[in-house]
Every structure is written in structure tokens, then in C-alpha cells.
Design an enzyme around this catalytic site. Structure first.
Site, PDB file in Angstrom:
ATOM      1  N   ASN A  80       0.857  -1.235   0.084  1.00  0.00           N
ATOM      2  CA  ASN A  80       0.038   0.002  -0.097  1.00  0.00           C
ATOM      3  C   ASN A  80       1.094   1.282  -0.088  1.00  0.00           C
ATOM      4  O   ASN A  80       2.050   1.284   0.561  1.00  0.00           O
ATOM      5  CB  ASN A  80      -1.044  -0.034   1.245  1.00  0.00           C
ATOM      6  CG  ASN A  80      -0.265  -0.185   2.551  1.00  0.00           C
ATOM      7  OD1 ASN A  80       0.767  -0.793   2.814  1.00  0.00           O
ATOM      8  ND2 ASN A  80      -0.867   0.451   3.431  1.00  0.00           N
ATOM      9  N   GLU A 109       0.363   5.185   0.881  1.00  0.00           N
ATOM     10  CA  GLU A 109      -0.663   6.166   1.327  1.00  0.00           C
ATOM     11  C   GLU A 109      -0.457   7.590   0.874  1.00  0.00           C
ATOM     12  O   GLU A 109       0.886   7.657   0.002  1.00  0.00           O
ATOM     13  CB  GLU A 109      -0.631   6.186   2.702  1.00  0.00           C
ATOM     14  CG  GLU A 109      -1.572   4.989   3.368  1.00  0.00           C
ATOM     15  CD  GLU A 109      -1.351   4.902   4.847  1.00  0.00           C
ATOM     16  OE1 GLU A 109      -2.235   4.078   5.294  1.00  0.00           O
ATOM     17  OE2 GLU A 109      -0.850   5.749   5.480  1.00  0.00           O
ATOM     18  N   ALA A 162      -1.258  12.123   1.545  1.00  0.00           N
ATOM     19  CA  ALA A 162      -1.929  12.982   2.341  1.00  0.00           C
ATOM     20  C   ALA A 162      -3.304  13.204   1.936  1.00  0.00           C
ATOM     21  O   ALA A 162      -4.170  13.438   2.607  1.00  0.00           O
ATOM     22  CB  ALA A 162      -1.092  14.287   2.323  1.00  0.00           C
ATOM     23  N   TYR A 194      -6.158  11.530   1.343  1.00  0.00           N
ATOM     24  CA  TYR A 194      -6.432  10.237   1.551  1.00  0.00           C
ATOM     25  C   TYR A 194      -7.054   9.319   0.157  1.00  0.00           C
ATOM     26  O   TYR A 194      -6.802   8.228   0.120  1.00  0.00           O
ATOM     27  CB  TYR A 194      -7.324  10.080   2.750  1.00  0.00           C
ATOM     28  CG  TYR A 194      -6.652  10.469   4.160  1.00  0.00           C
ATOM     29  CD1 TYR A 194      -5.254  10.312   4.172  1.00  0.00           C
ATOM     30  CD2 TYR A 194      -7.630  10.917   5.016  1.00  0.00           C
ATOM     31  CE1 TYR A 194      -4.588  10.789   5.444  1.00  0.00           C
ATOM     32  CE2 TYR A 194      -6.941  11.307   6.321  1.00  0.00           C
ATOM     33  CZ  TYR A 194      -5.579  11.404   6.419  1.00  0.00           C
ATOM     34  OH  TYR A 194      -5.043  11.834   7.405  1.00  0.00           O
ATOM     35  N   CYS A 249      -3.886   0.516  -2.600  1.00  0.00           N
ATOM     36  CA  CYS A 249      -3.833  -0.538  -1.697  1.00  0.00           C
ATOM     37  C   CYS A 249      -2.938  -1.609  -2.336  1.00  0.00           C
ATOM     38  O   CYS A 249      -2.793  -1.404  -3.377  1.00  0.00           O
ATOM     39  CB  CYS A 249      -5.353  -1.230  -1.627  1.00  0.00           C
ATOM     40  SG  CYS A 249      -6.600  -0.423  -0.895  1.00  0.00           S
ATOM     41  N   GLU A 288      -3.151  -4.782  -2.934  1.00  0.00           N
ATOM     42  CA  GLU A 288      -3.702  -5.730  -4.040  1.00  0.00           C
ATOM     43  C   GLU A 288      -3.819  -5.054  -5.420  1.00  0.00           C
ATOM     44  O   GLU A 288      -3.364  -5.710  -6.407  1.00  0.00           O
ATOM     45  CB  GLU A 288      -5.117  -6.021  -3.410  1.00  0.00           C
ATOM     46  CG  GLU A 288      -5.164  -6.855  -2.140  1.00  0.00           C
ATOM     47  CD  GLU A 288      -5.440  -5.771  -0.842  1.00  0.00           C
ATOM     48  OE1 GLU A 288      -4.673  -4.727  -0.839  1.00  0.00           O
ATOM     49  OE2 GLU A 288      -6.332  -5.945  -0.225  1.00  0.00           O
ATOM     50  N   CYS A 312     -10.176  -4.622   0.473  1.00  0.00           N
ATOM     51  CA  CYS A 312     -11.266  -3.713   0.545  1.00  0.00           C
ATOM     52  C   CYS A 312     -12.257  -3.884  -0.471  1.00  0.00           C
ATOM     53  O   CYS A 312     -12.102  -4.631  -1.566  1.00  0.00           O
ATOM     54  CB  CYS A 312     -10.631  -2.267   0.628  1.00  0.00           C
ATOM     55  SG  CYS A 312     -10.147  -1.597  -0.926  1.00  0.00           S
TER      56      CYS A 312
END
Length: 134
Positions: A44, A46, A48, A50, A55, A57, A89
């Protein structure tokens, strides 16, 4: 040489070290196995903003597609450090369904225990290319 489920899960765990998760602190690793033995890994990443986070996967799947793969995906291992299994997810389930509705998913928890189940169990009645056929 055939890859065992344990070896695929171990590759997913190895990707935890590459995760970029400064906001959630929740690192995830993934390893996608193709029928010919090729493996595409991901973690993953990330952001800022969001919603821009990707992810593990989807990282593995997009790497495979960007290298010219569109089919032949047989198993995906997903690993995290949590006490519970690291479930994909909804967005990941949908992306995986697009290319591999028959995929087997191995979900692992932090103690390295894992379970195996079909993607169709994670996304019953999935929406994919066949859905758009007249």
C-alpha cells in the site's frame, strides 16, 4: 517449480517493509500469482490526500496489467500485521473481479496464519465485463 500457498503468503509479508503508510500505520503487502508461475508483488502507498491512496492488492494487479498481463491470475496473497485477517477492501475486490473472477484469495494475519477462499465469496454477484454484455 510450483509455488506453495505459504511461499506466496511469505512474499506478501516481505512487501510490508516497502509499504508507505505514514497516516494509518497499517502496512499491507500483496503477491499475485499467475498460472505460468510469474508473481507480481505490491504494497500500500498512502497519500496525504487520503482518496489517492492505493492498496497493495491493486498495486500488484496494476503492475501485472502494466507489464502486459490481462489474464491467468490464479491466487492473491494479502498480508498485514494485525490480529485479524487482512481482508481486501471493496475497491480491491472489484478491481480483482475485473480480471480474475475465479481468483483464490489467501488472507493472512500478523501471526502468519492464513485462510484461503474464492474471490466470489468476498464479492458475491460481482460486476464485471460479462455484466455489460447485451
Amino acid at each position: 517449480m510450483s509455488m506453495t500457498d505459504r511461499e506466496l503468503v511469505d512474499l506478501a509479508f516481505a512487501m510490508l517493509e516497502r509499504s508507505y503508510a505514514p497516516y494509518s500505520g497499517f502496512s499491507v503487502g500483496a503477491a499475485l500469482l499467475c498460472a505460468d508461475g510469474a508473481v507480481f508483488t505490491g504494497c500500500n502507498v498512502e497519500n496525504a490526500a487520503y482518496g489517492s491512496t492505493i492498496c497493495a492488492e491493486r498495486t500488484a494487479l496494476v503492475k501485472a496489467v502494466s507489464e502486459g498481463r490481462r489474464d491467468g491470475f490464479v491466487k492473491l496473497a494479502v498480508a498485514g500485521r494485525s490480529a485479524d485477517y487482512c481482508w481486501p477492501c471493496g475497491a480491491c475486490r472489484q478491481m480483482l473481479w475485473e480480471f480474475a473472477p475465479g481468483l483464490t484469495v489467501l488472507v493472512a494475519r500478523g501471526d502468519r496464519d492464513f485462510i484461503s477462499l474464492p474471490l466470489s465469496e468476498l464479492l458475491p454477484h460481482g460486476f464485471g465485463p460479462k455484466t455489460l454484455e447485451p
